[in-house]
Scaffold this active site. Structure first.
Site, PDB file in Angstrom:
ATOM      1  CE  LYS A   1      -0.645  -0.439   5.027  1.00 23.90           C
ATOM      2  NZ  LYS A   1      -1.444   0.126   6.097  1.00 23.90           N
TER       3      LYS A   1
ATOM      4  NE  ARG B   1      -5.975   0.074  11.665  1.00 25.48           N
ATOM      5  CZ  ARG B   1      -4.802  -0.007  11.027  1.00 25.48           C
ATOM      6  NH1 ARG B   1      -4.048   1.073  10.921  1.00 25.48           N
ATOM      7  NH2 ARG B   1      -4.376  -1.117  10.483  1.00 25.48           N
TER       8      ARG B   1
ATOM      9  CG  HIS C   1      -3.051  -4.598  12.067  1.00 21.69           C
ATOM     10  ND1 HIS C   1      -1.948  -5.146  11.455  1.00 21.69           N
ATOM     11  CD2 HIS C   1      -2.748  -3.285  12.256  1.00 21.69           C
ATOM     12  CE1 HIS C   1      -1.031  -4.196  11.269  1.00 21.69           C
ATOM     13  NE2 HIS C   1      -1.493  -3.071  11.756  1.00 21.69           N
TER      14      HIS C   1
ATOM     15  NE  ARG D   1      -2.151  -7.966   7.849  1.00 22.89           N
ATOM     16  CZ  ARG D   1      -2.595  -8.498   8.984  1.00 22.89           C
ATOM     17  NH1 ARG D   1      -3.100  -9.715   8.996  1.00 22.89           N
ATOM     18  NH2 ARG D   1      -2.567  -7.804  10.098  1.00 22.89           N
TER      19      ARG D   1
ATOM     20  CE1 TYR E   1      10.849  32.538  -0.391  1.00 17.93           C
ATOM     21  CE2 TYR E   1      11.313  30.181  -0.416  1.00 17.93           C
ATOM     22  CZ  TYR E   1      10.804  31.313  -1.029  1.00 17.93           C
ATOM     23  OH  TYR E   1      10.253  31.219  -2.273  1.00 17.93           O
TER      24      TYR E   1
ATOM     25  CB  CYS F   1      13.029  26.532  -0.968  1.00 18.12           C
ATOM     26  SG  CYS F   1      14.271  27.719  -0.450  1.00 18.12           S
TER      27      CYS F   1
ATOM     28  CG  ASP G   1      10.462  23.642  -6.060  1.00 22.45           C
ATOM     29  OD1 ASP G   1       9.557  22.838  -5.867  1.00 22.45           O
ATOM     30  OD2 ASP G   1      10.269  24.847  -6.313  1.00 22.45           O
TER      31      ASP G   1
HETATM   32  N1  PMH Z   1      -1.528  -5.314   7.921  1.00 23.38           N
HETATM   33  C1  PMH Z   1      -2.246  -4.207   8.146  1.00 23.38           C
HETATM   34  C2  PMH Z   1      -3.715  -4.339   8.333  1.00 23.38           C
HETATM   35  C3  PMH Z   1      -1.612  -2.966   8.227  1.00 23.38           C
HETATM   36  O1  PMH Z   1      -2.362  -1.887   8.466  1.00 23.38           O
HETATM   37  C4  PMH Z   1      -0.204  -2.901   8.069  1.00 23.38           C
HETATM   38  C5  PMH Z   1       0.561  -1.630   8.202  1.00 23.38           C
HETATM   39  C6  PMH Z   1       0.499  -4.085   7.826  1.00 23.38           C
HETATM   40  C7  PMH Z   1      -0.202  -5.277   7.769  1.00 23.38           C
HETATM   41  C8  PMH Z   1       1.985  -4.134   7.666  1.00 23.38           C
HETATM   42  O2  PMH Z   1       2.642  -3.752   8.840  1.00 23.38           O
HETATM   43  P1  PMH Z   1       4.194  -3.538   8.897  1.00 23.38           P
HETATM   44  O3  PMH Z   1       4.516  -2.483   7.907  1.00 23.38           O
HETATM   45  O4  PMH Z   1       4.466  -3.082  10.277  1.00 23.38           O
HETATM   46  O5  PMH Z   1       4.822  -4.822   8.541  1.00 23.38           O
HETATM   47  N2  PMH Z   1      -0.202  -0.500   8.451  1.00 23.38           N
HETATM   48  C9  PMH Z   1       0.276   0.650   8.969  1.00 23.38           C
HETATM   49  C10 PMH Z   1      -0.562   1.689   9.308  1.00 23.38           C
HETATM   50  O6  PMH Z   1      -1.856   1.667   9.143  1.00 23.38           O
HETATM   51  N3  PMH Z   1       0.121   2.676   9.834  1.00 23.38           N
HETATM   52  O7  PMH Z   1       1.383   2.307   9.871  1.00 23.38           O
HETATM   53  C11 PMH Z   1       1.521   1.065   9.329  1.00 23.38           C
END
Ligand code: PMH
Length: 384
Positions: free
Chosen positions: A41, A137, A167, A220, A266, A312, A314
């Site tokens: 992601k 969440r 999670h 994950r 600046y 700045c 850029d």
């Molecule tokens: N699974 C879920 C549902 C997540 O939200 C995340 C990371 C991961 C797996 C992977 O975690 P890792 O990068 O620690 O291995 N999500 C987020 C988050 O929402 N904010 O920081 C990391």
């Protein structure tokens, strides 16, 4: 010939070998029976959706996870065929689109699934059931509601349950109390569910690295695939060395001598206390090199030199040890000889976490992909 060239002297380098070594090491740790879900992601935490997805899959990851349906569709448009799971909430009205592209959605409400089912045509929607065991969440918290939902989903004609997961909120903390409570709650909620053929997963990088007994049948893998530790405090517990994949570089575009009393940038907040050399870098806060990094150090010829004056949009300026040539390479993150600026140093300076530093890298920064030490591809989001 390298496709998508770029026309500015700032670029990120993504070492795909590092990403693949991190995936392989995780795979070795968890064993053949455990699948790796590569979390890509947020543009693969800034590293590049498709390039990281392909590298991770080639190194043994079986599937991918993203936060939003759009990200999954982007991966499909890039030709990625592997299973994709959307971790965030999707709209019920978009279920048919997800099904058409074989993108699995996360589900945590029976009402949602009923509505989604009403939108489905011929293609089956794949789902993973989300359990909230303490992150607060998304997810089912109550066993009754979960069991009712699972029974309904299993009987729904156009729906296929592919997995179930939760999670962790604190897997990266040395105090394991809250983690253990969440893990125990996960097992309670799983009890009696026909999960034999489902992917059952709860471990993020931190839990994956520290608690192999909690892998169930998938992990994950996010931050540590990119070679970064989920937290500073668990660095001492890493079961294998992580290889940091991202580095950031630029080149000096102007070299100037400042006379004592002259100021730069600046606000004219930096004034030369004596005659000195300064260089201008074509990188700034719109690239993710934000103003709070004022005063931080970069590498030039293997030595640390400070950023001077305000950053700045850029551009920014650095103090030079003497007269140097324009075009000289400057490293903002990464290695030059023996010297190294890790992502964690920037995170500490910004009072944030390494995740935020790489995610913050703007789309206008071209990404150069390295494999076996040579450039495999350049991605310029502005020209592709
Ligand atoms: N699974 C879920 C549902 C997540 O939200 C995340 C990371 C991961 C797996 C992977 O975690 P890792 O990068 O620690 O291995 N999500 C987020 C988050 O929402 N904010 O920081 C990391």
């Amino acid at each position: 010939m390298i496709e998508e060239p770029f026309y500015r002297d700032t670029w990120a380098e993504i070492n795909l070998d590092a990403i693949q070594n991190n995936v392989r090491n995780m795979k070795k740790l968890s064993g053949e029976k455990v699948k790796i879900i590569a979390v890509v992601k947020a543009n693969a935490y800034g590293h590049g959706y498709a390039e990281v997805a392909e590298a991770a899959l080639a190194a043994g990851a079986e599937s991918l996870a993203v936060a939003f349906l759009d990200e999954g569709l982007y991966l499909r448009s890039a030709g990625i065929k592997a299973p994709i799971l959307v971790l965030g909430a999707a709209r019920a009205g978009d279920a048919a689109l997800a099904a058409e592209h074989q993108i699995a959605l996360t589900v945590f409400s029976e009402e949602w699934l009923k509505e989604a089912a009403s939108h489905l045509h011929d293609k089956k929607l794949s789902i993973h059931i989300k359990l909230d065991t303490g992150m607060g969440r998304l997810g089912f918290t109550e066993k009754d509601a979960l069991d009712r939902f699972a029974a309904y989903a299993a009987s729904a004609e156009k729906v296929e349950i592919k997995g179930i997961y939760t999670h962790f909120a604190t897997a990266d903390e040395l105090d394991t109390g809250y983690f253990e409570k969440q893990a125990a709650r996960f097992e309670e909620l799983l009890e009696g569910l026909p999960a034999e053929n489902w992917l059952v997963h709860c471990a993020n990088s931190a839990a994956g690295l520290r608690f192999p007994a909690k892998h169930f049948n998938a992990v994950r893998l996010g931050i540590s695939m990119y070679g970064l530790s989920p937290s500073a405090e668990m660095k001492s517990e890493l079961p294998f060395p992580l290889e940091e994949a991202l580095s950031l570089h630029t080149r000096i575009v102007q070299v100037k001598k400042l006379k004592k009393g002259e100021s730069v940038s600046y606000g004219a907040t930096f004034t030369a206390e004596e005659d000195m050399w300064a260089g201008t870098l074509p990188v700034g806060y719109a690239d993710g090199w934000i103003r709070k990094l004022k005063g931080s150090e970069v590498l030039l010829n293997g030595e640390r030199v400070p950023i001077i004056g305000r950053i700045c949009m850029d551009q920014c300026l650095i103090r030079l040890p003497g007269e140097v040539k324009t075009g000289e390479k400057v490293t903002l993150i990464g290695r030059q000889g023996e010297a190294f600026i890790p992502v964690d140093e920037i995170a500490e300076r910004l009072e944030t976490i390494n995740y935020e530093v790489t995610c913050m890298m703007a789309a206008r920064v071209p990404r150069m992909y390295l494999k076996n030490g040579s450039i495999m591809k350049v991605k310029n989001y502005l020209l592709s």
